[in-house]
Design an enzyme around this catalytic site. Structure first.
Site, PDB file in Angstrom:
ATOM      1  N   ASN A  50       0.846  -1.188   0.000  1.00 60.55           N
ATOM      2  CA  ASN A  50       0.000   0.000   0.000  1.00 60.55           C
ATOM      3  C   ASN A  50       0.882   1.238   0.000  1.00 60.55           C
ATOM      4  O   ASN A  50       1.904   1.272  -0.658  1.00 60.55           O
ATOM      5  CB  ASN A  50      -0.957  -0.037   1.193  1.00 60.55           C
ATOM      6  CG  ASN A  50      -2.163   0.856   1.010  1.00 60.55           C
ATOM      7  OD1 ASN A  50      -2.580   1.130  -0.093  1.00 60.55           O
ATOM      8  ND2 ASN A  50      -2.724   1.313   2.107  1.00 60.55           N
ATOM      9  N   ASP A  51       0.502   2.236   0.778  1.00 62.43           N
ATOM     10  CA  ASP A  51       1.115   3.560   0.751  1.00 62.43           C
ATOM     11  C   ASP A  51       2.640   3.551   0.787  1.00 62.43           C
ATOM     12  O   ASP A  51       3.234   2.900   1.637  1.00 62.43           O
ATOM     13  CB  ASP A  51       0.674   4.380   1.973  1.00 62.43           C
ATOM     14  CG  ASP A  51      -0.811   4.546   2.072  1.00 62.43           C
ATOM     15  OD1 ASP A  51      -1.513   4.203   1.115  1.00 62.43           O
ATOM     16  OD2 ASP A  51      -1.271   5.014   3.122  1.00 62.43           O
ATOM     17  N   PRO A  52       3.272   4.344  -0.107  1.00 60.51           N
ATOM     18  CA  PRO A  52       4.693   4.607   0.082  1.00 60.51           C
ATOM     19  C   PRO A  52       4.840   5.532   1.292  1.00 60.51           C
ATOM     20  O   PRO A  52       4.020   6.419   1.507  1.00 60.51           O
ATOM     21  CB  PRO A  52       5.106   5.309  -1.212  1.00 60.51           C
ATOM     22  CG  PRO A  52       3.849   5.873  -1.762  1.00 60.51           C
ATOM     23  CD  PRO A  52       2.730   5.009  -1.284  1.00 60.51           C
TER      24      PRO A  52
END
Length: 111
Positions: free
Chosen positions: A21-23
């Protein structure tokens, strides 16, 4: 990482397996780009929230590294802390005191 997989991005990082998911930080440190990201190291669905880590010399060819910050568990094996969003920085002036001016630390902070 294999470059001949038809459904794998060719110019963006993707882990060898499981959910991403999110960096949470892209920093340049000691000759390498370091990418941190939310990651489930155990399955291809949401859960077991940890931070994955990958490195690159050119932002095209990536090498997946061991977990940067794993989810923590109590003695009964129940999760006690998930590693969600955050950021990573190079503390070039060592204001944190975690390194030295000559060898500045990389600092990761998550919620």
């Amino acid at each position: 990482m294999t470059r001949n997989e038809p459904f794998r991005p060719q110019f963006h990082f993707s882990p060898a397996a499981n959910w991403i998911n999110d960096p949470n930080g892209l920093v340049y440190y000691k000759g390498l780009y370091h990418l941190f990201f939310q990651y489930n190291p155990k399955a291809n669905t949401w859960g077991n929230m940890s931070w994955g880590h990958a490195t690159s010399r050119d932002l095209v060819h990536w090498k997946q590294q061991p977990l940067a910050i794993p989810q923590t568990f109590n003695d009964a094996g129940e999760p006690i802390e998930d590693i969600f969003s955050g950021s990573a920085v190079v503390d070039s002036t060592n204001t944190s005191g975690f390194g030295t001016k000559k060898n500045p630390p990389m600092v990761a902070i998550y919620t």
